[in-house]
Design a protein around this motif. Structure first.
Motif, PDB file in Angstrom:
ATOM      1  N   ALA A   1       3.068 -25.522  -6.163  1.00  0.00           N
ATOM      2  CA  ALA A   1       2.756 -26.584  -5.199  1.00  0.00           C
ATOM      3  C   ALA A   1       3.291 -26.241  -3.812  1.00  0.00           C
ATOM      4  CB  ALA A   1       3.332 -27.908  -5.688  1.00  0.00           C
ATOM      5  N   PHE A   2       4.587 -25.845  -3.747  1.00  0.00           N
ATOM      6  CA  PHE A   2       5.187 -25.542  -2.443  1.00  0.00           C
ATOM      7  C   PHE A   2       4.585 -24.283  -1.819  1.00  0.00           C
ATOM      8  CE2 PHE A   2       8.711 -28.296  -3.953  1.00  0.00           C
ATOM      9  CZ  PHE A   2       8.734 -29.169  -2.877  1.00  0.00           C
ATOM     10  N   ALA A   3       4.328 -23.269  -2.663  1.00  0.00           N
ATOM     11  CA  ALA A   3       3.688 -22.056  -2.136  1.00  0.00           C
ATOM     12  C   ALA A   3       2.290 -22.365  -1.628  1.00  0.00           C
ATOM     13  CB  ALA A   3       3.627 -20.984  -3.227  1.00  0.00           C
ATOM     14  N   GLY A   4       1.576 -23.227  -2.358  1.00  0.00           N
ATOM     15  CA  GLY A   4       0.234 -23.630  -1.928  1.00  0.00           C
ATOM     16  C   GLY A   4       0.262 -24.410  -0.626  1.00  0.00           C
ATOM     17  N   ILE A   5       1.228 -25.347  -0.518  1.00  0.00           N
ATOM     18  CA  ILE A   5       1.350 -26.137   0.714  1.00  0.00           C
ATOM     19  C   ILE A   5       1.707 -25.237   1.894  1.00  0.00           C
ATOM     20  CG2 ILE A   5       2.741 -27.901   1.880  1.00  0.00           C
ATOM     21  CD1 ILE A   5       2.941 -29.328  -0.860  1.00  0.00           C
ATOM     22  N   GLY A   6       2.707 -24.346   1.683  1.00  0.00           N
ATOM     23  CA  GLY A   6       3.130 -23.446   2.775  1.00  0.00           C
ATOM     24  C   GLY A   6       2.022 -22.515   3.222  1.00  0.00           C
ATOM     25  N   THR A   7       1.361 -21.880   2.245  1.00  0.00           N
ATOM     26  CA  THR A   7       0.277 -20.957   2.589  1.00  0.00           C
ATOM     27  C   THR A   7      -0.912 -21.698   3.176  1.00  0.00           C
ATOM     28  OG1 THR A   7       0.987 -19.601   0.705  1.00  0.00           O
ATOM     29  CG2 THR A   7      -1.128 -19.062   1.705  1.00  0.00           C
ATOM     30  N   GLY A   8      -1.186 -22.887   2.630  1.00  0.00           N
ATOM     31  CA  GLY A   8      -2.287 -23.700   3.159  1.00  0.00           C
ATOM     32  C   GLY A   8      -2.040 -24.119   4.601  1.00  0.00           C
TER      33      GLY A   8
ATOM     34  N   GLY B   1      -7.204 -24.415   4.080  1.00  0.00           N
ATOM     35  CA  GLY B   1      -5.852 -24.701   3.616  1.00  0.00           C
ATOM     36  C   GLY B   1      -5.852 -25.383   2.254  1.00  0.00           C
ATOM     37  N   LEU B   2      -6.757 -26.361   2.072  1.00  0.00           N
ATOM     38  CA  LEU B   2      -6.870 -27.042   0.783  1.00  0.00           C
ATOM     39  C   LEU B   2      -7.358 -26.089  -0.304  1.00  0.00           C
ATOM     40  CD1 LEU B   2      -8.383 -30.499   1.842  1.00  0.00           C
ATOM     41  CD2 LEU B   2      -6.092 -30.066   0.948  1.00  0.00           C
ATOM     42  N   ALA B   3      -8.251 -25.164   0.097  1.00  0.00           N
ATOM     43  CA  ALA B   3      -8.748 -24.174  -0.867  1.00  0.00           C
ATOM     44  C   ALA B   3      -7.607 -23.276  -1.346  1.00  0.00           C
ATOM     45  CB  ALA B   3      -9.862 -23.341  -0.234  1.00  0.00           C
ATOM     46  N   VAL B   4      -6.776 -22.817  -0.401  1.00  0.00           N
ATOM     47  CA  VAL B   4      -5.629 -21.967  -0.767  1.00  0.00           C
ATOM     48  C   VAL B   4      -4.647 -22.741  -1.643  1.00  0.00           C
ATOM     49  CG1 VAL B   4      -3.618 -20.758   0.145  1.00  0.00           C
ATOM     50  CG2 VAL B   4      -5.831 -20.484   1.258  1.00  0.00           C
ATOM     51  N   PHE B   5      -4.371 -23.996  -1.258  1.00  0.00           N
ATOM     52  CA  PHE B   5      -3.469 -24.845  -2.052  1.00  0.00           C
ATOM     53  C   PHE B   5      -4.010 -25.027  -3.468  1.00  0.00           C
ATOM     54  CE2 PHE B   5      -2.611 -29.167  -3.627  1.00  0.00           C
ATOM     55  CZ  PHE B   5      -1.236 -29.076  -3.794  1.00  0.00           C
ATOM     56  N   SER B   6      -5.323 -25.268  -3.573  1.00  0.00           N
ATOM     57  CA  SER B   6      -5.950 -25.470  -4.882  1.00  0.00           C
ATOM     58  C   SER B   6      -5.848 -24.216  -5.741  1.00  0.00           C
ATOM     59  CB  SER B   6      -7.423 -25.864  -4.712  1.00  0.00           C
ATOM     60  OG  SER B   6      -7.543 -27.052  -3.965  1.00  0.00           O
ATOM     61  N   ILE B   7      -6.001 -23.053  -5.118  1.00  0.00           N
ATOM     62  CA  ILE B   7      -5.900 -21.792  -5.869  1.00  0.00           C
ATOM     63  C   ILE B   7      -4.496 -21.624  -6.439  1.00  0.00           C
ATOM     64  CG2 ILE B   7      -5.896 -19.272  -5.633  1.00  0.00           C
ATOM     65  CD1 ILE B   7      -8.208 -19.626  -3.599  1.00  0.00           C
ATOM     66  N   PHE B   8      -3.468 -21.857  -5.602  1.00  0.00           N
ATOM     67  CA  PHE B   8      -2.084 -21.738  -6.064  1.00  0.00           C
ATOM     68  C   PHE B   8      -1.809 -22.743  -7.182  1.00  0.00           C
ATOM     69  CE2 PHE B   8      -1.164 -19.136  -2.376  1.00  0.00           C
ATOM     70  CZ  PHE B   8      -0.083 -18.379  -2.794  1.00  0.00           C
ATOM     71  N   LEU B   9      -2.291 -23.971  -6.991  1.00  0.00           N
ATOM     72  CA  LEU B   9      -2.058 -25.006  -7.998  1.00  0.00           C
ATOM     73  C   LEU B   9      -2.774 -24.664  -9.308  1.00  0.00           C
ATOM     74  CD1 LEU B   9      -0.634 -27.711  -8.352  1.00  0.00           C
ATOM     75  CD2 LEU B   9      -2.769 -28.847  -7.697  1.00  0.00           C
ATOM     76  N   PHE B  10      -3.997 -24.153  -9.184  1.00  0.00           N
ATOM     77  CA  PHE B  10      -4.754 -23.762 -10.384  1.00  0.00           C
ATOM     78  C   PHE B  10      -4.049 -22.638 -11.136  1.00  0.00           C
ATOM     79  CE2 PHE B  10      -7.821 -20.841 -12.333  1.00  0.00           C
ATOM     80  CZ  PHE B  10      -8.412 -21.694 -13.268  1.00  0.00           C
ATOM     81  N   ILE B  11      -3.555 -21.648 -10.391  1.00  0.00           N
ATOM     82  CA  ILE B  11      -2.844 -20.527 -11.030  1.00  0.00           C
ATOM     83  C   ILE B  11      -1.605 -21.035 -11.764  1.00  0.00           C
ATOM     84  CG2 ILE B  11      -1.515 -18.421 -10.586  1.00  0.00           C
ATOM     85  CD1 ILE B  11      -3.470 -17.834  -8.288  1.00  0.00           C
TER      86      ILE B  11
END
Length: 300
Positions: A22-29, A225-235
């Protein structure tokens, strides 16, 4: 503090993975969102610089090439033609504006303004916003300005280059008496321009609506940003799902079987579904069950 920590190893492993994702997704997003906006501003700046360079080069070509050639031609043709000034070829402002109007058809968001104090053409009189930019360059003793300004009720990105009068400008912009009759007939100025050589008299400015660019960049940045967050969350969720399926659930089954054996229920065999570490642990439990069953049967 210990009471707040999860007791299950399943959550001790899954929770950090989920939080990290979640945090990696938020930061990268957020970084992707911010980068998208910065790229949009940078691209706009580069396009505006290109437009300004084109305008400046066109003006330079008129001043150094076309204007002297046409003045020489008109001097030699005196008496044969009535014109003493060819606006389309000798006025750098008119020449540049005419070409930019054609460019503007393909780049409608870009607006070129060639403004000056005491212009021959009244349309080139600076607006209050444009006058502020010229005055800023005068006070700061700089020939360039770039930034976000309020222009005609909305935010615009503007890049301006100061226009310094040189000797060639004096042929038209010194006094009304020295001005070519063609210009007087066309614009009928009521005053002397009184430009001075070396004086910053105006500026060439390119305006681009910034709110539209920013809104588009924000939307693109938000989507990416949401796409990147979703990818991290999905992983993260996928890792938790696989751990749950391959590790935690088999361990829970073994835990229940161990409790049954502890209660004396040793008749039901333990299912061995894999050859990995969990499978080998299940085999060990099965051997233990068989051994306990043999001992219990002997005791009967």
């Amino acid at each position: 503090m210990k009471n707040l920590l999860p007791k299950s190893i399943k959550w001790k492993v899954s929770l950090p993975i989920l939080l990290f994702g979640a945090f990696a997704g938020i930061g990268t997003g957020f970084y992707t969102y911010k980068t998208e906006i910065e790229n949009a501003v940078y691209t706009t700046e580069e396009k505006v610089k290109t437009a300004i360079t084109f305008s400046d080069s066109s003006r330079e070509y008129v001043r150094k090439t076309l204007r002297p050639l046409l003045f020489d031609f008109l001097a030699r043709a005196q008496g044969c033609i009535q014109e003493d000034f060819i606006l389309e070829g000798q006025s750098s402002s008119f020449f540049t504006a005419s070409i930019f109007n054609l460019v503007n058809e393909k780049m409608p968001d870009f607006k070129l303004r060639q403004v000056a104090y005491n212009p021959i053409n009244p349309k080139n009189e600076p607006t209050p916003e444009e006058a502020k930019i010229i005055n800023f360059m005068k006070v700061a003793k700089t020939k360039e300005y770039a930034g976000i300004v309020e222009y005609k009720g909305s935010k615009h990105y503007v890049h301006a280059f100061g226009k310094v009068a040189d000797a060639s400008c004096m042929q038209c912009h010194s006094t009304r008496q020295a001005m070519p009759k063609t210009l007087i007939a066309k614009y009928n100025p009521q005053y002397d321009p009184n430009w001075q050589v070396g004086e910053l008299v105006g500026a060439v400015m390119v305006f681009v609506p910034f709110e539209t660019i920013l809104l588009k960049a924000q939307l693109n940045g938000l989507i990416r940003g949401l796409a990147v967050f979703s990818i991290f969350l999905f992983i993260s969720l996928f890792i938790i799902f696989m751990l749950n399926r391959l590790v935690f659930k088999p361990l829970e089954v073994l835990e229940r079987k161990a409790e049954e054996i502890a209660k004396g229920n040793v008749d039901e065999p333990i299912e061995i579904s894999s050859d990995d570490e969990i499978g080998r642990l299940a085999q060990a439990f099965e051997r233990m069950r068989v051994s306990i069953k043999k001992v219990m049967d002997l005791l009967k």
